[in-house]
Motif scaffolding. Structure first.
Motif, PDB file in Angstrom:
ATOM      1  N   ARG A 150      85.245  29.630 -22.091  1.00  0.00           N
ATOM      2  CA  ARG A 150      84.323  28.527 -21.798  1.00  0.00           C
ATOM      3  C   ARG A 150      84.493  27.949 -20.393  1.00  0.00           C
ATOM      4  O   ARG A 150      83.666  27.156 -19.950  1.00  0.00           O
ATOM      5  CB  ARG A 150      84.527  27.397 -22.817  1.00  0.00           C
ATOM      6  N   LEU A 151      85.543  28.320 -19.707  1.00  0.00           N
ATOM      7  CA  LEU A 151      85.805  27.699 -18.406  1.00  0.00           C
ATOM      8  C   LEU A 151      84.995  28.343 -17.286  1.00  0.00           C
ATOM      9  O   LEU A 151      84.468  29.437 -17.420  1.00  0.00           O
ATOM     10  CB  LEU A 151      87.297  27.742 -18.071  1.00  0.00           C
ATOM     11  N   ARG A 152      84.941  27.621 -16.174  1.00  0.00           N
ATOM     12  CA  ARG A 152      84.382  28.128 -14.937  1.00  0.00           C
ATOM     13  C   ARG A 152      85.512  28.172 -13.920  1.00  0.00           C
ATOM     14  O   ARG A 152      86.287  27.222 -13.821  1.00  0.00           O
ATOM     15  CB  ARG A 152      83.276  27.208 -14.422  1.00  0.00           C
ATOM     16  N   PRO A 153      85.653  29.253 -13.173  1.00  0.00           N
ATOM     17  CA  PRO A 153      86.703  29.296 -12.142  1.00  0.00           C
ATOM     18  C   PRO A 153      86.609  28.112 -11.191  1.00  0.00           C
ATOM     19  O   PRO A 153      85.578  27.449 -11.096  1.00  0.00           O
ATOM     20  CB  PRO A 153      86.431  30.622 -11.421  1.00  0.00           C
ATOM     21  N   TYR A 154      87.683  27.870 -10.471  1.00  0.00           N
ATOM     22  CA  TYR A 154      87.809  26.689  -9.617  1.00  0.00           C
ATOM     23  C   TYR A 154      86.571  26.479  -8.753  1.00  0.00           C
ATOM     24  O   TYR A 154      86.103  27.377  -8.056  1.00  0.00           O
ATOM     25  CB  TYR A 154      89.036  26.828  -8.716  1.00  0.00           C
ATOM     26  N   ASN A 155      86.041  25.254  -8.834  1.00  0.00           N
ATOM     27  CA  ASN A 155      84.894  24.844  -8.035  1.00  0.00           C
ATOM     28  C   ASN A 155      85.277  23.537  -7.341  1.00  0.00           C
ATOM     29  O   ASN A 155      85.551  22.533  -7.997  1.00  0.00           O
ATOM     30  CB  ASN A 155      83.669  24.654  -8.932  1.00  0.00           C
ATOM     31  N   GLU A 156      85.330  23.549  -6.025  1.00  0.00           N
ATOM     32  CA  GLU A 156      85.853  22.399  -5.283  1.00  0.00           C
ATOM     33  C   GLU A 156      85.073  21.125  -5.568  1.00  0.00           C
ATOM     34  O   GLU A 156      85.659  20.061  -5.776  1.00  0.00           O
ATOM     35  CB  GLU A 156      85.838  22.700  -3.784  1.00  0.00           C
ATOM     36  N   GLN A 157      83.760  21.220  -5.602  1.00  0.00           N
ATOM     37  CA  GLN A 157      82.951  20.027  -5.842  1.00  0.00           C
ATOM     38  C   GLN A 157      83.196  19.457  -7.235  1.00  0.00           C
ATOM     39  O   GLN A 157      83.365  18.243  -7.404  1.00  0.00           O
ATOM     40  CB  GLN A 157      81.470  20.358  -5.663  1.00  0.00           C
ATOM     41  N   LEU A 179      84.026  15.144 -24.439  1.00  0.00           N
ATOM     42  CA  LEU A 179      82.776  15.892 -24.438  1.00  0.00           C
ATOM     43  C   LEU A 179      81.562  14.992 -24.691  1.00  0.00           C
ATOM     44  O   LEU A 179      80.451  15.322 -24.259  1.00  0.00           O
ATOM     45  CB  LEU A 179      82.835  17.003 -25.490  1.00  0.00           C
ATOM     46  N   GLN A 180      81.775  13.871 -25.369  1.00  0.00           N
ATOM     47  CA  GLN A 180      80.678  12.955 -25.651  1.00  0.00           C
ATOM     48  C   GLN A 180      80.445  11.954 -24.527  1.00  0.00           C
ATOM     49  O   GLN A 180      79.416  11.270 -24.500  1.00  0.00           O
ATOM     50  CB  GLN A 180      80.952  12.208 -26.955  1.00  0.00           C
ATOM     51  N   ASP A 181      81.380  11.856 -23.595  1.00  0.00           N
ATOM     52  CA  ASP A 181      81.268  10.908 -22.491  1.00  0.00           C
ATOM     53  C   ASP A 181      80.295  11.469 -21.454  1.00  0.00           C
ATOM     54  O   ASP A 181      80.558  12.485 -20.822  1.00  0.00           O
ATOM     55  CB  ASP A 181      82.649  10.684 -21.867  1.00  0.00           C
ATOM     56  N   SER A 182      79.187  10.793 -21.261  1.00  0.00           N
ATOM     57  CA  SER A 182      78.167  11.276 -20.328  1.00  0.00           C
ATOM     58  C   SER A 182      78.660  11.268 -18.884  1.00  0.00           C
ATOM     59  O   SER A 182      78.096  11.966 -18.029  1.00  0.00           O
ATOM     60  CB  SER A 182      76.896  10.421 -20.450  1.00  0.00           C
ATOM     61  N   ALA A 183      79.705  10.492 -18.603  1.00  0.00           N
ATOM     62  CA  ALA A 183      80.241  10.426 -17.240  1.00  0.00           C
ATOM     63  C   ALA A 183      81.302  11.486 -16.985  1.00  0.00           C
ATOM     64  O   ALA A 183      81.752  11.647 -15.840  1.00  0.00           O
ATOM     65  CB  ALA A 183      80.824   9.033 -16.979  1.00  0.00           C
ATOM     66  N   ALA A 184      81.720  12.177 -18.022  1.00  0.00           N
ATOM     67  CA  ALA A 184      82.805  13.161 -17.888  1.00  0.00           C
ATOM     68  C   ALA A 184      82.322  14.416 -17.160  1.00  0.00           C
ATOM     69  O   ALA A 184      81.125  14.710 -17.125  1.00  0.00           O
ATOM     70  CB  ALA A 184      83.340  13.531 -19.264  1.00  0.00           C
ATOM     71  N   PRO A 185      83.252  15.165 -16.571  1.00  0.00           N
ATOM     72  CA  PRO A 185      82.878  16.475 -16.010  1.00  0.00           C
ATOM     73  C   PRO A 185      82.302  17.364 -17.102  1.00  0.00           C
ATOM     74  O   PRO A 185      82.470  17.106 -18.300  1.00  0.00           O
ATOM     75  CB  PRO A 185      84.225  17.018 -15.501  1.00  0.00           C
ATOM     76  N   ASP A 186      81.636  18.435 -16.703  1.00  0.00           N
ATOM     77  CA  ASP A 186      81.027  19.306 -17.700  1.00  0.00           C
ATOM     78  C   ASP A 186      82.102  20.044 -18.507  1.00  0.00           C
ATOM     79  O   ASP A 186      83.286  20.052 -18.151  1.00  0.00           O
ATOM     80  CB  ASP A 186      80.043  20.284 -17.060  1.00  0.00           C
ATOM     81  N   THR A 187      81.673  20.649 -19.600  1.00  0.00           N
ATOM     82  CA  THR A 187      82.597  21.312 -20.521  1.00  0.00           C
ATOM     83  C   THR A 187      83.410  22.401 -19.826  1.00  0.00           C
ATOM     84  O   THR A 187      84.612  22.537 -20.062  1.00  0.00           O
ATOM     85  CB  THR A 187      81.826  21.926 -21.702  1.00  0.00           C
ATOM     86  N   ALA A 188      82.781  23.186 -18.968  1.00  0.00           N
ATOM     87  CA  ALA A 188      83.485  24.271 -18.284  1.00  0.00           C
ATOM     88  C   ALA A 188      84.621  23.739 -17.420  1.00  0.00           C
ATOM     89  O   ALA A 188      85.703  24.333 -17.354  1.00  0.00           O
ATOM     90  CB  ALA A 188      82.504  25.074 -17.432  1.00  0.00           C
ATOM     91  N   THR A 189      84.398  22.603 -16.763  1.00  0.00           N
ATOM     92  CA  THR A 189      85.443  22.009 -15.914  1.00  0.00           C
ATOM     93  C   THR A 189      86.570  21.447 -16.760  1.00  0.00           C
ATOM     94  O   THR A 189      87.752  21.582 -16.409  1.00  0.00           O
ATOM     95  CB  THR A 189      84.836  20.907 -15.024  1.00  0.00           C
ATOM     96  N   ILE A 190      86.247  20.826 -17.871  1.00  0.00           N
ATOM     97  CA  ILE A 190      87.275  20.308 -18.774  1.00  0.00           C
ATOM     98  C   ILE A 190      88.125  21.464 -19.306  1.00  0.00           C
ATOM     99  O   ILE A 190      89.364  21.385 -19.320  1.00  0.00           O
ATOM    100  CB  ILE A 190      86.627  19.521 -19.937  1.00  0.00           C
ATOM    101  N   CYS A 191      87.487  22.543 -19.713  1.00  0.00           N
ATOM    102  CA  CYS A 191      88.228  23.703 -20.222  1.00  0.00           C
ATOM    103  C   CYS A 191      89.114  24.312 -19.136  1.00  0.00           C
ATOM    104  O   CYS A 191      90.252  24.707 -19.404  1.00  0.00           O
ATOM    105  CB  CYS A 191      87.258  24.753 -20.759  1.00  0.00           C
ATOM    106  N   PHE A 192      88.618  24.381 -17.912  1.00  0.00           N
ATOM    107  CA  PHE A 192      89.415  24.905 -16.803  1.00  0.00           C
ATOM    108  C   PHE A 192      90.671  24.079 -16.606  1.00  0.00           C
ATOM    109  O   PHE A 192      91.778  24.624 -16.435  1.00  0.00           O
ATOM    110  CB  PHE A 192      88.580  24.903 -15.519  1.00  0.00           C
ATOM    111  N   ASN A 193      90.548  22.770 -16.639  1.00  0.00           N
ATOM    112  CA  ASN A 193      91.695  21.907 -16.389  1.00  0.00           C
ATOM    113  C   ASN A 193      92.660  21.851 -17.565  1.00  0.00           C
ATOM    114  O   ASN A 193      93.862  21.658 -17.366  1.00  0.00           O
ATOM    115  CB  ASN A 193      91.205  20.509 -15.990  1.00  0.00           C
ATOM    116  N   LEU A 194      92.173  22.052 -18.771  1.00  0.00           N
ATOM    117  CA  LEU A 194      93.069  22.193 -19.919  1.00  0.00           C
ATOM    118  C   LEU A 194      93.837  23.506 -19.837  1.00  0.00           C
ATOM    119  O   LEU A 194      95.047  23.555 -20.057  1.00  0.00           O
ATOM    120  CB  LEU A 194      92.268  22.135 -21.224  1.00  0.00           C
ATOM    121  N   PHE A 195      93.133  24.579 -19.499  1.00  0.00           N
ATOM    122  CA  PHE A 195      93.755  25.897 -19.443  1.00  0.00           C
ATOM    123  C   PHE A 195      94.815  25.973 -18.348  1.00  0.00           C
ATOM    124  O   PHE A 195      95.876  26.582 -18.528  1.00  0.00           O
ATOM    125  CB  PHE A 195      92.685  26.968 -19.208  1.00  0.00           C
TER     126      PHE A 195
END
Length: 220
Positions: A150-157, A179-195
């Motif tokens: 589900r992740l996206r590789p590192y994206n600087e922005q 995931l329910q927070d509209s202000a949160a980063p997208d799911t792919a970014t959250i998964c990247f940072n968890l991983f």
């Protein structure tokens, strides 16, 4: 022991061209973040092992079918291509052989692996054997696999926004709340940072909306 093979040239790609298409044994292209390209694996289990290599912070990069070794051990000639060569942050590395069950391998194959292990010891190299149970048999593997898919590789922005977001909300929280927070980063970014460990969570647990997530403090 006498090594008769040439110098290992890692950047040349896999040295073994496999045409095998048997059940659970076919070419798999694994999309590697650490290598910045797809890695050609000879089996699904080898691609599963790549997930552990991607997650391990001590691993800088890795190679599949890195080199074919030819050597003579007690008058017996051997030819062998390890499945992986893994490079660590400390500059060291190790070879890995991946098999579903080493207990079911033919005696000749095991003798070759034992001889290569002895060759590695003699040359100051490291050698590991990983079976299906040690690779895919844990809940943590299933969680890492789910995150990686589900992740996206590192994206600087996206990462700049992620770091800004870290300071805007209370921690810890749950994955569901994130995931329910509209202000949160997208799911792919959250998964990247968890991983990658930029967000803390017990990844030995199943990936559910109740998973507790915390930020990593600067001194950690």
């Amino acid at each position: 022991m006498i090594i008769t093979s040439g110098e290992m040239k890692l950047e040349d790609g896999p040295v073994r061209s496999s045409l095998r298409r048997r059940r659970q044994n076919f070419i798999v292209d694994f999309p590697s973040m650490k290598n910045g390209r797809s890695m050609q694996c000879d089996a699904v289990l080898e691609s599963a092992y790549c997930i552990w290599l991607e997650h391990d912070p001590q691993v800088v990069k890795y190679y599949t079918q890195p080199h074919t070794f030819i050597w003579v051990d007690d008058s017996q000639p051997y030819r062998y291509t390890p499945d992986f060569y893994v490079v660590l942050t400390c500059g060291d590395g190790y070879f890995t052989e991946v098999k579903h069950d080493f207990g079911k391998q033919r005696a000749r194959r095991l003798a070759k692996l034992d001889s290569f292990h002895a060759l590695c010891f003699k040359e100051g190299w490291a050698f590991q054997r990983r079976d299906e149970q040690s690779i895919t048999g844990s809940t943590m593997f299933q969680t890492l696999k789910a995150l990686y898919s589900r992740l996206r590789p590192y994206n600087e922005q996206q990462q700049m926004y992620f770091y800004h977001y870290l300071h805007q909300r209370a921690w810890p929280t749950t994955l569901g709340d994130l995931l329910q927070d509209s202000a949160a980063p997208d799911t792919a970014t959250i998964c990247f940072n968890l991983f990658t460990g930029r967000l803390m969570a017990d990844l030995s647990q199943r990936l559910t909306l109740d998973l507790v997530v915390d930020r990593v403090l600067p001194h950690e």
